[in-house]
Design an enzyme around this catalytic site. Structure first.
Site, PDB file in Angstrom:
ATOM      1  N   GLU A 253     -10.741   3.935   3.576  1.00  0.00           N
ATOM      2  CA  GLU A 253      -9.818   4.726   2.763  1.00  0.00           C
ATOM      3  C   GLU A 253     -10.159   4.471   1.300  1.00  0.00           C
ATOM      4  O   GLU A 253     -10.212   3.320   0.858  1.00  0.00           O
ATOM      5  CB  GLU A 253      -8.358   4.359   3.050  1.00  0.00           C
TER       6      GLU A 253
ATOM      7  N   ASP B 139       0.845  -1.191   0.000  1.00  0.00           N
ATOM      8  CA  ASP B 139       0.000   0.000   0.000  1.00  0.00           C
ATOM      9  C   ASP B 139       0.882   1.244   0.000  1.00  0.00           C
ATOM     10  O   ASP B 139       1.750   1.397   0.857  1.00  0.00           O
ATOM     11  CB  ASP B 139      -0.914  -0.006   1.228  1.00  0.00           C
TER      12      ASP B 139
ATOM     13  N   LYS C 101      -4.602  -2.037  10.036  1.00  0.00           N
ATOM     14  CA  LYS C 101      -4.896  -2.152   8.613  1.00  0.00           C
ATOM     15  C   LYS C 101      -5.155  -3.581   8.147  1.00  0.00           C
ATOM     16  O   LYS C 101      -5.689  -3.768   7.061  1.00  0.00           O
ATOM     17  CB  LYS C 101      -3.692  -1.623   7.802  1.00  0.00           C
TER      18      LYS C 101
ATOM     19  N   ASP D  97      -9.373   0.414   1.824  1.00  0.00           N
ATOM     20  CA  ASP D  97      -8.361  -0.004   2.803  1.00  0.00           C
ATOM     21  C   ASP D  97      -8.852   0.390   4.199  1.00  0.00           C
ATOM     22  O   ASP D  97      -8.482   1.427   4.738  1.00  0.00           O
ATOM     23  CB  ASP D  97      -7.027   0.671   2.473  1.00  0.00           C
TER      24      ASP D  97
ATOM     25  N   HIS E 168      -3.782  13.948   1.308  1.00  0.00           N
ATOM     26  CA  HIS E 168      -4.084  13.025   2.410  1.00  0.00           C
ATOM     27  C   HIS E 168      -2.911  12.990   3.402  1.00  0.00           C
ATOM     28  O   HIS E 168      -3.112  13.096   4.607  1.00  0.00           O
ATOM     29  CB  HIS E 168      -4.345  11.623   1.846  1.00  0.00           C
TER      30      HIS E 168
ATOM     31  N   GLU F  81      -9.278   4.205  -2.278  1.00  0.00           N
ATOM     32  CA  GLU F  81      -8.034   4.009  -3.021  1.00  0.00           C
ATOM     33  C   GLU F  81      -8.320   3.372  -4.385  1.00  0.00           C
ATOM     34  O   GLU F  81      -9.374   2.794  -4.615  1.00  0.00           O
ATOM     35  CB  GLU F  81      -7.084   3.079  -2.246  1.00  0.00           C
TER      36      GLU F  81
HETATM   37 CA    CA Z   1      -4.135   2.936   2.800  1.00  0.00          CA
END
Ligand code: CA
Length: 438
Positions: A211, A139, A265, A245, A146, A213
């Site tokens: 998140e 990632d 995560k 994510d 951000h 993405e």
């Molecule tokens: Ca991320």
């Protein structure tokens, strides 16, 4: 860019399947994304499919009809498997050849319309699996907007660390907990510590976040010890998807130093089922520039091609569906919209950097772009940013508010590309639901 375009991108091309030609479908004949699917609730084998309008071309059924010859027939055979890894490992010319053959087969006037029509499965009848076995997952952190706003929440005095403008920052994530749209998962538990507490405690995450993405699937890899030069990256990018994510912000704040994200995560990440190929995205590639006041990238991260075509203009949207909305029959409420074109680093730079030390990619490896927040505050790709670190309630439009996600909340991501002179293509949806902690 003209060299990247071919007859499959022709905006005048239409399909004999009328619902693909509306101009609003995510899946016109110019898109042709891949997924792994079967009929929902069946015991059929999962196999490859390509989306057209509201249907799926069952590639296994098509392969068995022996309508296509040579390399295309071989490529089609690889797509009968329950993962696309072997197809993805082929050179980009093979992906292109199959795309061209499918485009011709689905186009108005195709001599094999009747046979291909017999291979269609309605998307409404399908369930999906991951498109491939994801070996390794990395990632990145490529949105400077951000990185700056999150940095200022975690480190008010020092939001953007000095390496950010030189290094495409990333960490190695965990692939076992990546699942496909439709995923639900229990709220993670973990160790957190309030700033005024004298010791940490274990409990359910109180600051659960998404998140927004872009996910990038690697096709053919590189040998250990070799690097992929920035201008070779297209040969290695099979396609892209939407990627959520999921992030536990309270666990993250306590654990992330000095080695970065860990249990904040790795409890769940969700991909959309359809992989939009790098070739389908060609019309939506655009120039990439670095602000002249910022350091220019080192030479291995620089090329004319990257400057001309490195960015992808993919619009990304996030919506939330709360239990109250579901009960009232209301649709999900939009939280944010931004574009991947704002990324500080391009996909080509991510790949060149990832392999500059000789690290090897394998077909089916996966890259997250990092949360794609745009330059304006309403374009933030996470609740952490939209709620200013949990300090401001985010209004949902139905009278409800959120700072972070509650049990029963679902997050719905969507994405599309639109531009004059090209037919709009979309990514479908990435939907996932938060269950109570176990
Ligand atoms: Ca991320």
């Amino acid at each position: 860019m003209s060299s990247l375009l071919n007859q499959t991108h022709d905006p005048k091309l239409t399909s004999w399947l009328a619902c693909a030609n509306t101009g609003t479908s995510d899946f016109p004949i110019q898109n042709l994304p891949f997924a792994i699917f079967r009929r929902a609730g069946s015991t059929e084998s999962f196999r490859g499919g390509v989306a057209i309008g509201d249907q799926i071309v069952d590639l296994s059924a098509l392969s068995k009809m022996h309508l296509l010859d040579g390399d295309v027939a071989d490529a089609l055979k690889l797509c009968c498997q329950p993962t696309l890894n072997e197809f993805m490992a082929k050179p980009s010319a093979t992906w292109s050849a199959l795309r061209a053959a499918l485009s011709a087969a689905l186009a108005q006037g195709s001599p094999i319309e009747a046979e291909v029509r017999a291979c269609l499965v309605p998307q409404s009848d399908a369930e999906y699996d991951l498109p491939c076995r994801i070996g390794d997952y990395t990632d990145f952190y490529t949105s400077i907007h951000h990185a700056t706003s999150v940095g200022s929440l975690f480190r008010p005095d020092n939001p953007l660390l000095p390496n950010y403008k030189w290094v495409p920052i990333g960490y190695h994530g965990r692939s076992s907990s990546i699942d496909v749209s439709g995923q639900s998962f229990p709220r993670p538990k973990g160790q957190t510590k309030a700033p005024d507490a004298d010791k940490p405690s274990l409990g359910p995450c109180k600051r659960l976040d998404y998140e927004m993405e872009v996910g990038i699937y690697i096709g053919g890899g590189n040998a250990l010890g070799d690097s992929i030069a920035i201008d070779e990256s297209d040969e290695h990018i099979f396609g892209m998807c939407l990627f959520n994510d999921w992030s536990a912000r309270d666990i993250q704040a306590w654990e992330y130093q000095p080695l970065g994200p860990f249990l904040a995560k790795n409890f769940a990440s969700t991909v959309s089922p359809w992989v939009v190929t790098n070739e389908a995205l060609a019309p939506f590639r655009t120039s990439w520039t670095r602000d002249v006041r910022d350091p220019q990238p080192l030479e291995y991260l620089t090329s004319d091609r990257n400057s001309q075509l490195g960015a992808y203009d993919i619009e990304l949207e996030v919506a939330i569906e709360t239990p109250a909305m579901r009960e009232a029959g209301q649709s999900a409420q939009k939280l944010t919209q931004s574009s991947f074109r704002h990324s500080y680093w391009t996909t080509a730079q991510m790949i060149a950097h990832h392999t500059v030390n000789g690290c090897n990619f394998v077909a089916g490896d996966f890259i997250g772009s990092g949360t794609q927040s745009g330059p304006n505050s309403e374009e933030a790709g996470s609740l952490l940013e939209l709620s200013n670190g949990g300090k401001q309630q985010v209004a949902l439009g139905n009278g409800e508010t959120r700072t972070f996600l509650e049990d029963g909340d679902a997050v719905v991501m969507s994405g599309f590309c639109e531009k004059d002179g090209a037919v709009r293509i979309g990514f479908g949806q990435c939907y996932s639901l938060v269950l109570p902690a176990k």
